[in-house]
Design a protein around this motif. Sequence first.
Motif, PDB file in Angstrom:
ATOM      1  N   TYR A 187       7.391  -8.616 -13.657  1.00  0.00           N
ATOM      2  CA  TYR A 187       7.940  -9.131 -12.410  1.00  0.00           C
ATOM      3  C   TYR A 187       6.852  -9.890 -11.669  1.00  0.00           C
ATOM      4  N   LEU A 188       7.240 -10.967 -11.043  1.00  0.00           N
ATOM      5  CA  LEU A 188       6.310 -11.771 -10.258  1.00  0.00           C
ATOM      6  C   LEU A 188       6.704 -11.654  -8.790  1.00  0.00           C
ATOM      7  N   ILE A 189       5.744 -11.283  -7.957  1.00  0.00           N
ATOM      8  CA  ILE A 189       5.936 -11.247  -6.511  1.00  0.00           C
ATOM      9  C   ILE A 189       5.102 -12.405  -5.963  1.00  0.00           C
ATOM     10  N   ARG A 190       5.744 -13.306  -5.248  1.00  0.00           N
ATOM     11  CA  ARG A 190       5.072 -14.510  -4.750  1.00  0.00           C
ATOM     12  C   ARG A 190       4.829 -14.395  -3.244  1.00  0.00           C
ATOM     13  N   PHE A 191       3.650 -14.823  -2.800  1.00  0.00           N
ATOM     14  CA  PHE A 191       3.288 -14.808  -1.383  1.00  0.00           C
ATOM     15  C   PHE A 191       3.005 -16.235  -0.913  1.00  0.00           C
ATOM     16  N   SER A 192       2.962 -16.425   0.404  1.00  0.00           N
ATOM     17  CA  SER A 192       2.699 -17.759   0.953  1.00  0.00           C
ATOM     18  C   SER A 192       1.279 -18.212   0.661  1.00  0.00           C
ATOM     19  N   THR A 193       0.322 -17.287   0.775  1.00  0.00           N
ATOM     20  CA  THR A 193      -1.084 -17.620   0.530  1.00  0.00           C
ATOM     21  C   THR A 193      -1.779 -16.453  -0.168  1.00  0.00           C
ATOM     22  N   SER A 194      -2.943 -16.703  -0.730  1.00  0.00           N
ATOM     23  CA  SER A 194      -3.719 -15.625  -1.348  1.00  0.00           C
ATOM     24  C   SER A 194      -4.231 -14.660  -0.277  1.00  0.00           C
ATOM     25  N   GLU A 195      -4.393 -15.149   0.943  1.00  0.00           N
ATOM     26  CA  GLU A 195      -4.819 -14.284   2.047  1.00  0.00           C
ATOM     27  C   GLU A 195      -3.771 -13.204   2.330  1.00  0.00           C
ATOM     28  N   ASP A 196      -2.480 -13.554   2.182  1.00  0.00           N
ATOM     29  CA  ASP A 196      -1.410 -12.574   2.390  1.00  0.00           C
ATOM     30  C   ASP A 196      -1.519 -11.439   1.373  1.00  0.00           C
ATOM     31  N   VAL A 197      -1.929 -11.765   0.143  1.00  0.00           N
ATOM     32  CA  VAL A 197      -2.093 -10.739  -0.892  1.00  0.00           C
ATOM     33  C   VAL A 197      -3.286  -9.854  -0.546  1.00  0.00           C
ATOM     34  N   LYS A 198      -4.380 -10.472  -0.103  1.00  0.00           N
ATOM     35  CA  LYS A 198      -5.599  -9.709   0.217  1.00  0.00           C
ATOM     36  C   LYS A 198      -5.384  -8.724   1.357  1.00  0.00           C
ATOM     37  N   LYS A 199      -4.426  -9.011   2.252  1.00  0.00           N
ATOM     38  CA  LYS A 199      -4.121  -8.102   3.375  1.00  0.00           C
ATOM     39  C   LYS A 199      -3.522  -6.789   2.881  1.00  0.00           C
ATOM     40  N   LEU A 200      -2.912  -6.816   1.697  1.00  0.00           N
ATOM     41  CA  LEU A 200      -2.298  -5.608   1.127  1.00  0.00           C
ATOM     42  C   LEU A 200      -3.362  -4.874   0.319  1.00  0.00           C
ATOM     43  N   THR A 201      -4.024  -3.917   0.921  1.00  0.00           N
ATOM     44  CA  THR A 201      -5.145  -3.239   0.263  1.00  0.00           C
ATOM     45  C   THR A 201      -4.729  -2.468  -0.986  1.00  0.00           C
ATOM     46  N   LYS A 202      -3.446  -2.107  -1.083  1.00  0.00           N
ATOM     47  CA  LYS A 202      -2.978  -1.374  -2.267  1.00  0.00           C
ATOM     48  C   LYS A 202      -2.581  -2.303  -3.405  1.00  0.00           C
ATOM     49  N   ALA A 203      -2.582  -3.606  -3.175  1.00  0.00           N
ATOM     50  CA  ALA A 203      -2.192  -4.568  -4.215  1.00  0.00           C
ATOM     51  C   ALA A 203      -3.384  -4.826  -5.124  1.00  0.00           C
ATOM     52  N   ILE A 204      -3.698  -3.831  -5.958  1.00  0.00           N
ATOM     53  CA  ILE A 204      -4.825  -3.933  -6.882  1.00  0.00           C
ATOM     54  C   ILE A 204      -4.342  -3.690  -8.308  1.00  0.00           C
ATOM     55  N   VAL A 205      -5.036  -4.279  -9.258  1.00  0.00           N
ATOM     56  CA  VAL A 205      -4.679  -4.102 -10.662  1.00  0.00           C
ATOM     57  C   VAL A 205      -4.742  -2.613 -11.004  1.00  0.00           C
ATOM     58  N   GLY A 206      -3.667  -2.124 -11.637  1.00  0.00           N
ATOM     59  CA  GLY A 206      -3.572  -0.710 -12.001  1.00  0.00           C
ATOM     60  C   GLY A 206      -2.841   0.125 -10.971  1.00  0.00           C
ATOM     61  N   GLY A 207      -2.550  -0.457  -9.810  1.00  0.00           N
ATOM     62  CA  GLY A 207      -1.854   0.279  -8.754  1.00  0.00           C
ATOM     63  C   GLY A 207      -0.384   0.489  -9.093  1.00  0.00           C
ATOM     64  N   ASN A 208       0.147   1.649  -8.724  1.00  0.00           N
ATOM     65  CA  ASN A 208       1.555   1.965  -8.967  1.00  0.00           C
ATOM     66  C   ASN A 208       2.455   1.213  -8.001  1.00  0.00           C
ATOM     67  N   VAL A 209       3.623   0.811  -8.506  1.00  0.00           N
ATOM     68  CA  VAL A 209       4.616   0.107  -7.704  1.00  0.00           C
ATOM     69  C   VAL A 209       5.951   0.817  -7.899  1.00  0.00           C
ATOM     70  N   PHE A 210       6.750   0.889  -6.825  1.00  0.00           N
ATOM     71  CA  PHE A 210       8.006   1.615  -6.812  1.00  0.00           C
ATOM     72  C   PHE A 210       9.134   0.719  -6.329  1.00  0.00           C
ATOM     73  N   TYR A 211      10.371   1.191  -6.504  1.00  0.00           N
ATOM     74  CA  TYR A 211      11.527   0.477  -5.966  1.00  0.00           C
ATOM     75  C   TYR A 211      12.456   1.493  -5.328  1.00  0.00           C
ATOM     76  N   ALA A 212      13.193   1.069  -4.317  1.00  0.00           N
ATOM     77  CA  ALA A 212      14.148   1.949  -3.642  1.00  0.00           C
ATOM     78  C   ALA A 212      15.392   2.073  -4.507  1.00  0.00           C
ATOM     79  N   LEU A 213      15.840   3.288  -4.730  1.00  0.00           N
ATOM     80  CA  LEU A 213      17.033   3.494  -5.548  1.00  0.00           C
ATOM     81  C   LEU A 213      18.260   2.875  -4.867  1.00  0.00           C
ATOM     82  N   MET A 214      18.314   2.991  -3.547  1.00  0.00           N
ATOM     83  CA  MET A 214      19.419   2.394  -2.814  1.00  0.00           C
ATOM     84  C   MET A 214      19.038   0.954  -2.484  1.00  0.00           C
ATOM     85  N   GLY A 215      19.890   0.023  -2.815  1.00  0.00           N
ATOM     86  CA  GLY A 215      19.618  -1.375  -2.490  1.00  0.00           C
ATOM     87  C   GLY A 215      18.957  -2.157  -3.611  1.00  0.00           C
ATOM     88  N   SER A 216      18.595  -1.475  -4.710  1.00  0.00           N
ATOM     89  CA  SER A 216      17.991  -2.217  -5.832  1.00  0.00           C
ATOM     90  C   SER A 216      19.103  -2.957  -6.574  1.00  0.00           C
TER      91      SER A 216
END
Length: 193
Positions: free
Chosen positions: A107-136
């Motif tokens: 899956y590809l998540i696209r942001f407006s700028t690379s700075e927007d990605v850097k603001k997300l401190t948990k957005a690191i290689v190897g980090g776990n990602v989840f999805y909401a069961l309701m609304g997926s």
Amino acid sequence: DDDVPTPSGAAEVILPGDDDEQIVPAGMQLRTKNEIVQPVLPVPDVAAIEGDIEKLGLISAVVDDTVVIQAAIGPPALDEGTIVCFDDKSPLGAIAEIFGPIQEPLYLIRFSTSEDVKKLTKAIVGGNVFYALMGSKPVNQAACHVKGSDASNIFDEEPTHEEIEYSDDEEEAEAKKKMKALKGQNKRRQAEV
């Protein structure tokens, strides 16, 4: 040959077909004249996603303004627009693109700028990602069987439906299918007489 000073933070780029050099601001993506710019899908303006969440996979890459997620085996393939989050239910973003095998999609998540990605401190290689069961939104499995094309047009961009050409083998198979159907109709007519 005159040396033209380059503004600070800019790069000199020679674009094909241009006689003059053009200055492109640093960080700006080069695009062809006819290229379709992919939109950044909005992320809900909430502190946390509501409801139960399930693990989707791991962040496999962070490149400029994109985050790539490798899905784990098990969860259903999710469609574009589905919101993904971190273990604390804080939103990462919306799925902008799906690629790879349907059993373990990327899956590809696209942001407006690379700075927007850097603001997300948990957005690191190897980090776990989840999805909401309701609304997926699961992928429409029927759409996965629609034949596509890897072709590109004269601008090396996605072709329109009118520009797509199929191989001779595909055309031949389609012609044989039509002939077989026509022969079947003729046999039924003869049997009725």
